[in-house]
Design a protein around this motif. Structure first.
Motif, PDB file in Angstrom:
ATOM      1  N   GLY A   1       1.891  35.007 -53.440  1.00 29.21           N
ATOM      2  CA  GLY A   1       2.965  35.108 -52.464  1.00 29.21           C
ATOM      3  C   GLY A   1       2.497  35.750 -51.181  1.00 29.21           C
TER       4      GLY A   1
ATOM      5  N   THR B   1       3.491  30.020 -53.856  1.00 23.98           N
ATOM      6  CA  THR B   1       4.345  29.735 -52.700  1.00 23.98           C
ATOM      7  C   THR B   1       4.653  28.250 -52.611  1.00 23.98           C
ATOM      8  OG1 THR B   1       3.521  31.635 -51.447  1.00 23.98           O
ATOM      9  CG2 THR B   1       4.495  29.848 -50.183  1.00 23.98           C
TER      10      THR B   1
ATOM     11  N   THR C   1       7.330  27.394 -55.234  1.00 21.28           N
ATOM     12  CA  THR C   1       8.667  27.968 -55.092  1.00 21.28           C
ATOM     13  C   THR C   1       9.333  27.674 -53.755  1.00 21.28           C
ATOM     14  OG1 THR C   1       7.664  30.057 -54.351  1.00 21.28           O
ATOM     15  CG2 THR C   1       8.167  29.845 -56.699  1.00 21.28           C
ATOM     16  N   LYS C   2       8.554  27.417 -52.696  1.00 19.77           N
ATOM     17  CA  LYS C   2       9.139  27.235 -51.364  1.00 19.77           C
ATOM     18  C   LYS C   2       9.222  25.769 -50.934  1.00 19.77           C
ATOM     19  CE  LYS C   2       9.581  31.643 -50.941  1.00 19.77           C
ATOM     20  NZ  LYS C   2      10.934  32.248 -51.062  1.00 19.77           N
TER      21      LYS C   2
ATOM     22  N   LYS D   1      10.135  21.965 -51.062  1.00 20.20           N
ATOM     23  CA  LYS D   1      11.238  21.229 -51.666  1.00 20.20           C
ATOM     24  C   LYS D   1      10.988  19.722 -51.565  1.00 20.20           C
ATOM     25  CE  LYS D   1      13.491  25.037 -52.415  1.00 20.20           C
ATOM     26  NZ  LYS D   1      13.575  25.588 -53.798  1.00 20.20           N
TER      27      LYS D   1
ATOM     28  N   TYR E   1       8.891  21.535 -45.955  1.00 15.86           N
ATOM     29  CA  TYR E   1       7.892  22.598 -45.993  1.00 15.86           C
ATOM     30  C   TYR E   1       8.364  23.711 -45.055  1.00 15.86           C
ATOM     31  CZ  TYR E   1       4.584  19.131 -47.914  1.00 15.86           C
ATOM     32  OH  TYR E   1       3.951  18.184 -48.677  1.00 15.86           O
ATOM     33  N   PRO E   2       8.851  24.840 -45.565  1.00 20.60           N
ATOM     34  CA  PRO E   2       9.240  25.922 -44.665  1.00 20.60           C
ATOM     35  C   PRO E   2       8.011  26.578 -44.040  1.00 20.60           C
ATOM     36  CG  PRO E   2       9.417  26.637 -46.936  1.00 20.60           C
ATOM     37  CD  PRO E   2       9.092  25.176 -46.981  1.00 20.60           C
TER      38      PRO E   2
ATOM     39  N   THR F   1       6.913  29.369 -44.419  1.00 22.35           N
ATOM     40  CA  THR F   1       6.188  30.216 -45.371  1.00 22.35           C
ATOM     41  C   THR F   1       5.086  29.467 -46.091  1.00 22.35           C
ATOM     42  OG1 THR F   1       7.983  29.739 -46.920  1.00 22.35           O
ATOM     43  CG2 THR F   1       8.061  31.848 -45.776  1.00 22.35           C
ATOM     44  N   THR F   2       5.073  28.131 -46.032  1.00 22.80           N
ATOM     45  CA  THR F   2       3.986  27.352 -46.626  1.00 22.80           C
ATOM     46  C   THR F   2       2.938  27.045 -45.571  1.00 22.80           C
ATOM     47  OG1 THR F   2       5.046  25.230 -46.154  1.00 22.80           O
ATOM     48  CG2 THR F   2       5.600  26.283 -48.255  1.00 22.80           C
TER      49      THR F   2
END
Length: 209
Positions: free
Chosen positions: A102, A121, A124-125, A127, A168-169, A171-172
């Motif tokens: 993370g 990451t 979980t992040k 989608k 892909y937010p 955070t990725t």
């Protein structure tokens, strides 16, 4: 960190009945599958029916109907787009267990979490959701015109609605590389028709000696 115990369940209910002249079946089912990679899930709702009837001594009617709705939450197990980072499983094999799971980078200006390339990451992040509606209808009529001669007329139609959305937010890693996240959306609608007409003649020939 990226694996879990997969669980699947299936629930179904069916009703059938009829008489010498007509027979029917109606069934419904629900499937729920949680994959071995965290965040991967699949759900399906379905309804199907069959109906057969002897309209007369020579005419038979048959009908079948199926409708299903599925929802998939996919894990990125492989490259989806050209040049992407590795999928979750291959990334987990290569990622150092000494690295912070993370792990994130912070923007000094506004504190927004920046791109992490670890497999947790990504699992979980990221989608990837797909929703599919499938409707299939088949109808046939069989007529015994003469002794040994049957004519059958059948037709069918299928409708498919397929929607897929990926995100892909920031955070990725891919979302960070794109600047402020990346989103992809697609939809496909299809309609198919089929018609089949057959004539069958059956007889027995006996050779005399």
């Amino acid at each position: 960190m990226v694996f879990r115990t997969g669980i699947s369940q299936k629930n179904s209910l069916g009703i059938s009945g009829g008489s010498d002249k007509a027979r029917y079946y109606v069934g419904a089912a629900y499937d729920d599958i949680k994959g071995t990679i965290i965040g991967s899930e699949f759900k399906r709702y379905s309804l199907n029916s069959n109906f057969d009837a002897n309209l007369s001594n020579r005419v038979t009617l048959s009908n079948s109907f199926i409708v299903s709705s599925t929802k998939s939450d996919r894990a990125q197990t492989g490259d989806i787009h050209a040049g992407d980072q590795r999928g979750i499983i291959s990334a987990a094999q290569a990622y150092s267990p000494l690295s912070l799971i993370g792990q994130v980078w912070y923007n000094d200006f506004n504190g927004i979490l920046k791109g992490s390339d670890d497999p947790y990451t990504l699992a979980t992040k990221f989608k990837d959701q797909e929703n599919v509606i499938n409707i299939l209808e088949n109808l046939s009529l069989k007529w015994n015109i003469l002794k040994g001669l049957d004519v059958k007329v059948s037709g069918g139609a299928q409708y498919v609605n397929d929607e897929r959305n990926m995100y892909y937010p920031i955070t990725t890693q891919r979302g960070y590389d794109m600047g402020s996240g990346a989103a992809f959306a697609g939809k496909n609608e299809s309609m198919y028709f089929i018609n089949e007409n057959t004539a069958t003649y059956h007889t027995e020939l006996h050779k005399q000696t």
